[in-house]
Design an enzyme around this catalytic site. Structure first.
Site, short mmCIF file in Angstrom:
data_model
loop_
_atom_site.label_atom_id
_atom_site.label_comp_id
_atom_site.label_asym_id
_atom_site.label_seq_id
_atom_site.Cartn_x
_atom_site.Cartn_y
_atom_site.Cartn_z
N ASN A 11 0.87 -1.18 0.00
CA ASN A 11 0.00 0.00 0.00
C ASN A 11 0.91 1.22 0.00
O ASN A 11 1.49 1.56 1.02
CB ASN A 11 -0.89 -0.03 1.26
CG ASN A 11 -1.73 1.22 1.39
OD1 ASN A 11 -1.78 2.05 0.48
ND2 ASN A 11 -2.38 1.36 2.54
N TRP A 12 0.99 1.85 -1.16
CA TRP A 12 1.93 2.98 -1.30
C TRP A 12 1.40 4.27 -0.67
O TRP A 12 2.10 5.27 -0.62
CB TRP A 12 2.26 3.21 -2.78
CG TRP A 12 2.99 2.06 -3.43
CD1 TRP A 12 3.49 0.94 -2.82
CD2 TRP A 12 3.32 1.92 -4.82
NE1 TRP A 12 4.09 0.10 -3.73
CE2 TRP A 12 4.00 0.69 -4.98
CE3 TRP A 12 3.09 2.71 -5.96
CZ2 TRP A 12 4.46 0.23 -6.22
CZ3 TRP A 12 3.54 2.26 -7.20
CH2 TRP A 12 4.23 1.03 -7.32
N LYS A 13 0.13 4.25 -0.27
CA LYS A 13 -0.50 5.43 0.35
C LYS A 13 -0.27 6.66 -0.55
O LYS A 13 -0.24 6.51 -1.78
CB LYS A 13 0.03 5.61 1.77
CG LYS A 13 -0.15 4.34 2.61
CD LYS A 13 0.09 4.51 4.09
CE LYS A 13 -0.11 3.20 4.81
NZ LYS A 13 0.04 3.28 6.26
N HIS A 97 -9.38 1.33 5.17
CA HIS A 97 -8.08 1.44 5.84
C HIS A 97 -8.24 2.35 7.06
O HIS A 97 -9.04 3.28 7.03
CB HIS A 97 -7.05 2.02 4.87
CG HIS A 97 -5.66 1.94 5.40
ND1 HIS A 97 -5.17 2.85 6.31
CD2 HIS A 97 -4.67 1.04 5.20
CE1 HIS A 97 -3.93 2.51 6.62
NE2 HIS A 97 -3.60 1.42 5.96
N GLU A 99 -6.60 4.70 8.12
CA GLU A 99 -6.42 6.13 7.84
C GLU A 99 -7.69 6.73 7.25
O GLU A 99 -8.01 7.89 7.48
CB GLU A 99 -5.21 6.32 6.91
CG GLU A 99 -3.90 6.09 7.66
CD GLU A 99 -2.80 5.47 6.83
OE1 GLU A 99 -2.84 5.53 5.60
OE2 GLU A 99 -1.86 4.90 7.45
N GLU A 171 -5.09 -4.70 10.69
CA GLU A 171 -4.03 -3.73 10.87
C GLU A 171 -4.27 -3.01 12.20
O GLU A 171 -5.08 -2.07 12.26
CB GLU A 171 -4.06 -2.70 9.73
CG GLU A 171 -3.79 -3.32 8.37
CD GLU A 171 -3.24 -2.29 7.38
OE1 GLU A 171 -2.25 -2.60 6.73
OE2 GLU A 171 -3.79 -1.18 7.30
N GLY A 177 2.99 2.29 10.83
CA GLY A 177 3.96 3.38 10.68
C GLY A 177 4.69 3.74 11.96
O GLY A 177 5.35 4.76 12.03
N SER A 217 3.88 -2.18 10.25
CA SER A 217 5.33 -2.27 10.42
C SER A 217 5.90 -3.63 10.03
O SER A 217 6.84 -4.13 10.66
CB SER A 217 5.73 -1.91 11.86
OG SER A 217 5.37 -0.57 12.16
N GLY A 238 3.03 -1.00 4.28
CA GLY A 238 3.07 0.42 3.94
C GLY A 238 4.50 0.84 3.62
O GLY A 238 5.01 0.64 2.52
N GLY A 239 5.18 1.41 4.61
CA GLY A 239 6.51 1.99 4.42
C GLY A 239 7.49 1.09 3.69
O GLY A 239 8.22 1.54 2.80
P1 13P Z 1 3.34 0.39 7.67
O1 13P Z 1 3.83 -0.89 7.04
O2 13P Z 1 4.07 1.62 7.20
O3 13P Z 1 3.26 0.27 9.17
O4 13P Z 1 1.82 0.60 7.16
C1 13P Z 1 0.92 -0.44 7.26
C2 13P Z 1 -0.31 -0.08 6.52
O5 13P Z 1 -1.06 0.80 6.92
C3 13P Z 1 -0.56 -0.77 5.24
O6 13P Z 1 -1.85 -0.52 4.78
#
Ligand code: 13P
Length: 256
Positions: A11-13, A97, A99, A171, A177, A217, A238-239
């Protein structure tokens, strides 16, 4: 993990411009052999879906959007429909998600409409659920997860059928993050609870087929331990999905 092929999803956000996105897909294609034994998915921003699809070519990498509206078209300024996502080559869409739930105030009811619309249009929803640190510390993690499942998948419950292709992603908000990963045991406990919820609300066969991803993470050095748990069927990353150097070791977790 049984017969469920792990799904490793990036997920590149709200990151990476078009050139960076194309370069990342190119590096992933160069880095994979096809024998990893996993499904690989990337989820760029809406504006880069088309160029990423072109770059994916016939590599088999799956493409997801990070959100969608539940109507097919109409006066919804700023929104994107399932038909538009299908048109640019998406197979999946991430819905609910944390967020979107926390920053954009999306409710489980709203996510439920989207999950129903996505499925009806032939897109596979990746429905996210997860508790905050306050909810966990108050001992409410299971209750929160159950509420989110009941609300976000209500239409499927009403008709008594959840497509086996549906993907769920646990999640924990406190692990996103933050560098704080849920321990494999903490994650497994919730994943097992989710699978039991599917059995209770649908049937054991569906429960045994649905992939439940862990997100929060995930890195190359913790992926194989997480994925070693019986009910963890992949990762929503994510990251660590933003560079090939960080993402490829997760894709290749079986080599560890
Ligand atoms: P991180 O891997 O950066 O913690 O993010 C997880 C996430 O929200 C994937 O959708």
């Amino acid at each position: 993990m049984g017969a469920r092929t792990p799904l490793i999803a990036g997920n590149w956000k709200m990151n990476l411009n078009s050139e960076e996105s194309v370069n990342l897909v190119k590096a992933l294609k160069e880095g994979i052999t096809g024998n990893e034994g996993v499904d690989i998915l990337v989820s760029p921003t809406f504006v880069n879906l088309a160029v990423v699809k072109l770059s994916i070519g016939d590599s088999g990498i799956l493409l997801a959007a990070q959100n969608m509206h539940y109507e097919k078209n109409g006066a919804y300024t700023g929104e994107i429909s399932s038909q538009m996502l299908l048109d640019v080559g998406c197979t999946h869409v991430i819905l609910g998600h944390s967020e979107r739930r926390s920053i954009f105030k999306e409710t489980s009811e709203f996510i439920n409409h989207k999950a129903k619309a996505a499925t009806e249009m032939g897109l596979i929803p990746i429905v996210c659920i997860g508790e905050t640190i306050e909810e966990r510390e108050a001992g409410n993690a299971f209750a929160v997860i159950k509420d989110q499942l009941n609300g976000s998948l209500k239409n499927f419950k009403d008709v008594g059928k959840l497509p086996a292709s549906t993907v769920l992603a646990y999640e924990p908000v406190w692990a996103i993050g933050t560098g704080k990963t849920a321990s494999p045991e903490q994650a497994q406990e919730i994943h097992l609870f989710i699978r039991q919820w599917i059995t209770d609300n649908f049937n054991p066969e569906t429960a045994s087929q649905i992939r439940i991803l862990y997100g929060g993470s995930v890195k190359g050095d913790n992926a194989s331990e997480l994925m070693g748990k019986p009910d963890i069927d992949g990762a929503l990353v994510g990251g660590a999905s933003l560079t090939a150097d960080a993402f490829l070791p997760i894709i290749k977790f079986k080599e560890n």
